[in-house]
Design an enzyme around this catalytic site. Structure first.
Site, short mmCIF file in Angstrom:
data_model
loop_
_atom_site.label_atom_id
_atom_site.label_comp_id
_atom_site.label_asym_id
_atom_site.label_seq_id
_atom_site.Cartn_x
_atom_site.Cartn_y
_atom_site.Cartn_z
N GLU A 256 8.86 85.96 76.60
CA GLU A 256 10.00 85.75 75.69
C GLU A 256 10.98 84.88 76.46
O GLU A 256 11.61 85.35 77.40
CB GLU A 256 10.67 87.09 75.34
CG GLU A 256 9.75 88.11 74.70
CD GLU A 256 9.32 87.73 73.31
OE1 GLU A 256 9.91 86.80 72.75
OE2 GLU A 256 8.36 88.34 72.81
N CYS A 295 19.41 85.86 73.67
CA CYS A 295 18.30 84.94 73.43
C CYS A 295 18.24 84.55 71.96
O CYS A 295 17.75 83.48 71.61
CB CYS A 295 16.99 85.58 73.85
SG CYS A 295 16.77 87.21 73.13
P1 NAP Z 1 15.23 84.31 84.88
O1 NAP Z 1 16.00 83.72 85.98
O2 NAP Z 1 14.02 83.63 84.40
O3 NAP Z 1 14.88 85.80 85.38
C1 NAP Z 1 14.22 86.70 84.54
C2 NAP Z 1 13.48 87.73 85.36
O4 NAP Z 1 12.43 87.10 86.10
C3 NAP Z 1 14.32 88.45 86.39
O5 NAP Z 1 13.97 89.81 86.41
C4 NAP Z 1 13.95 87.76 87.69
O6 NAP Z 1 14.13 88.57 88.82
C5 NAP Z 1 12.49 87.52 87.45
N1 NAP Z 1 11.90 86.48 88.29
C6 NAP Z 1 12.52 85.44 88.91
N2 NAP Z 1 11.61 84.69 89.58
C7 NAP Z 1 10.41 85.26 89.35
C8 NAP Z 1 9.07 84.94 89.77
N3 NAP Z 1 8.81 83.89 90.54
N4 NAP Z 1 8.07 85.74 89.37
C9 NAP Z 1 8.31 86.80 88.58
N5 NAP Z 1 9.55 87.15 88.16
C10 NAP Z 1 10.58 86.39 88.54
O7 NAP Z 1 16.12 84.53 83.59
P2 NAP Z 1 17.58 85.17 83.47
O8 NAP Z 1 18.54 84.22 84.08
O9 NAP Z 1 17.59 86.58 83.93
O10 NAP Z 1 17.76 85.20 81.89
C11 NAP Z 1 18.33 84.17 81.15
C12 NAP Z 1 17.32 83.47 80.30
O11 NAP Z 1 16.51 84.40 79.62
C13 NAP Z 1 17.96 82.64 79.21
O12 NAP Z 1 17.39 81.37 79.23
C14 NAP Z 1 17.62 83.36 77.91
O13 NAP Z 1 17.48 82.51 76.80
C15 NAP Z 1 16.36 84.04 78.24
N6 NAP Z 1 16.20 85.27 77.45
C16 NAP Z 1 15.21 85.33 76.52
C17 NAP Z 1 15.04 86.48 75.76
C18 NAP Z 1 13.94 86.59 74.74
O14 NAP Z 1 13.69 87.69 74.24
N7 NAP Z 1 13.29 85.52 74.39
C19 NAP Z 1 15.88 87.56 75.96
C20 NAP Z 1 16.89 87.45 76.91
C21 NAP Z 1 17.03 86.30 77.66
P3 NAP Z 1 15.46 88.45 89.74
O15 NAP Z 1 16.60 88.76 88.86
O16 NAP Z 1 15.21 89.47 90.78
O17 NAP Z 1 15.48 87.04 90.24
#
Ligand code: NAP
Length: 512
Positions: A256, A295
């Site tokens: 997602e 999101c």
């Molecule tokens: P993110 O930076 O991609 O992080 C998301 C998760 O992935 C965190 O738990 C992060 O852990 C983990 N992560 C980071 N690097 C990773 C890797 N190499 N391998 C596996 N996991 C890894 O996103 P965010 O900044 O938290 O969220 C914002 C984004 O999410 C926005 O773009 C938003 O649109 C999107 N979003 C989408 C939805 C949906 O349902 N489609 C819902 C909410 C948000 P750490 O925090 O420990 O780095």
């Protein structure tokens, strides 16, 4: 300062070193640290597969559903405390904190009800049985059984409670153990929920694990029966999908990701009508709820050119009722961005967007977002959406939207929405049935959900931003290509569908 622990192999444990620091985004103060360094994540997954999987599979759907219902109650009993923690670590106002915490308990309860309906079984029949050859004795039937691995749930920073609960509900009901890994920066509410879950004693040994801190080498240990369900940015989704072990073991990945959700206002719209008021009300909510960090929040709005000025005027009034600032000050109706480091990213995207659009309401912040990363609502107008690539490509994860003209033709509106390359949700506002039908069929291939806003639902509509457990959440293309929730459909990710062929009486006797 609180040092957060992980819950692995049925025990609390702490990583080495200082790890990451969590902040209060309203004050900039550090509130906790979390480290996963040195934790044996391979052993944790093995334990969950072996112990948790066995125990969950021995339970019927009704029993798993009962567990979800009781988990929902246990978490709800700590609601006031959780709301405070949510405001402290995610910078959400009280109302926005409720959105996350109540969304979590509501979703668990909804899946508890589905378990009750599915009753006293441990696997599912998928559709009707069928004759497979010339003889009616040769019969076929699809069944769905729980996978034998672990469901690894990696969540984004903006929904620390709901994000974990909506994924966990589907896995647990399917009979698959879970490892929850919230985003580190806002995992304090998730951590408190984890403590409540463990203290409740409701989950069988090994059924649930919790990782407070970065993902470490977790994905190096996945096997072919595991599932990774991810919510977050498109970049991280790509990294997970291309991880060597994920590819080598053909591990299921559900993503997602981010999405440039759209609204389309129909050519029949009259300013001041019930449907117009619904449009302005819902757009205002999408911009301001959780300070636009959803999101499902709307980023692009397409409307007949003649309505743009009226929309700007109406939004000036409605957005003025949402003062932004510290979430600890109850007079503020919008909190700061949840993660202070996001401030620079959002400002950078707004600057890029403003190169091809004019700012009609608000201004791009000039400070550095300290100590409180507040961004006031920003409305931009872009007069040439067909020749403006950035507005269909860059997501400002904050309270910002761009208004754009179209001719009033449904096909053209559909093509403009499609420039976003796939969204979680699109909304249209029209009372013209023909326009609604034409546009719906244009939007459906590009969106996981389409909300038909009209005067008929002006009162009951929950708006595009609310994800219901009974309807699917996810979208094609840029939105990640995933599918979560949708009632019983949400369990598909965690179950193997198997076609059984054989003698009809034998199959009917075995499968019931
Ligand atoms: P993110 O930076 O991609 O992080 C998301 C998760 O992935 C965190 O738990 C992060 O852990 C983990 N992560 C980071 N690097 C990773 C890797 N190499 N391998 C596996 N996991 C890894 O996103 P965010 O900044 O938290 O969220 C914002 C984004 O999410 C926005 O773009 C938003 O649109 C999107 N979003 C989408 C939805 C949906 O349902 N489609 C819902 C909410 C948000 P750490 O925090 O420990 O780095």
């Amino acid at each position: 300062m609180q040092e957060l622990k992980s819950f692995l192999q049925n025990d609390w444990c702490t990583g080495t070193g200082t790890g990451n620091t969590l902040h209060d985004p309203s004050t900039g103060e550090a509130v906790a640290t979390a480290s996963t360094a040195g934790l044996d994540l391979g052993a944790a997954l093995d334990y969950a597969r072996r112990e948790g999987g066995k125990r969950l599979r021995a339970m019927t759907f009704a029993e798993r559903g009962e567990m979800l219902t009781e988990l929902s109650k246990a978490i709800h009993a700590h609601r006031a405390e959780l709301l405070e923690i949510s405001t402290l670590n995610t910078g959400t106002t009280l109302k926005d904190s409720k959105f996350d915490i109540d969304g979590a308990t509501g979703t668990l309860a909804a899946y508890g009800d589905i378990g009750k309906e599915l009753g006293d079984r441990t696997f599912l029949l998928d559709g009707e049985g069928m004759q497979c050859g010339r003889s009616p004795r040769f019969h076929g039937q699809h069944i769905q059984v729980p996978l034998r691995g672990v469901a690894i749930h990696i969540n984004a920073f903006n929904f620390p409670a709901w994000g974990f609960a909506e994924k966990l509900a589907c896995s647990f009901l399917a009979g698959v153990p879970v490892l929850t890994k919230p985003a580190t920066s806002t995992c304090l509410p998730s951590y408190r929920v984890a403590q409540i879950v463990v203290e409740s004693g409701l989950c069988p040994d090994g059924a649930w694990s919790f990782l407070a801190g970065s993902v470490g080498d977790l994905l190096d240990h996945v096997t072919s029966q595991d599932v990774v369900a991810f919510t977050g940015s498109a970049n991280t989704a790509r990294r997970i999908r291309s991880h060597e072990q994920i590819i080598a073991k053909s591990v299921r990945v559900n993503a997602e990701a981010d999405s440039l959700n759209a609204m389309v206002v129909g050519p029949d719209m009259k300013v001041g009508s019930d449907t117009w008021d619904l449009f302005i009300r819902e757009l205002t909510r999408e911009m301001t709820q959780k300070s636009g960090q959803k999101c499902t929040a709307t980023r692009r709005v397409f409307l007949p050119e003649a309505l743009i000025e009226s929309a700007v005027e109406a939004l000036k009034d409605s957005l003025a009722e949402f003062p932004a600032g510290s979430a600890h000050d109850e007079s503020n109706r919008m909190g700061p961005l949840s993660v202070p480091s996001q401030f620079a990213d959002v400002v950078d995207v707004l600057k890029q967007l403003s190169a091809e659009s004019e700012i009609a309401i608000g201004s791009i912040p000039t400070g550095n977002g300290t100590p409180c990363a507040t961004i006031e609502p920003i409305v931009m107008v872009n007069r040439d959406p067909k020749n403006s690539p950035l507005v269909h490509d860059l997501e400002a994860f904050g309270p910002a939207v761009t208004l754009m003209p179209y001719s009033g033709d449904a096909i053209e509106a559909g093509e403009l929405v499609a420039l976003g390359n796939g969204c979680l949700v699109a909304t249209m506002y029209s009372d013209d049935i023909k326009f609604t039908q034409d546009l719906l069929l244009e939007l459906a291939p590009w969106n996981g959900r389409v909300l038909l806003g009209s005067k008929r639902i002006a009162d009951p509509s929950t708006g595009p931003g609310i994800v219901l457990p009974s309807l699917i959440h996810g979208g094609p293309g840029r939105a990640g290509g995933g599918l979560e929730l949708g009632g019983q459909r949400g369990m598909n990710l965690y179950m193997q569908t198997c076609a059984v062929q054989g003698s009809r009486p034998v199959i009917e006797k075995i499968l019931g």
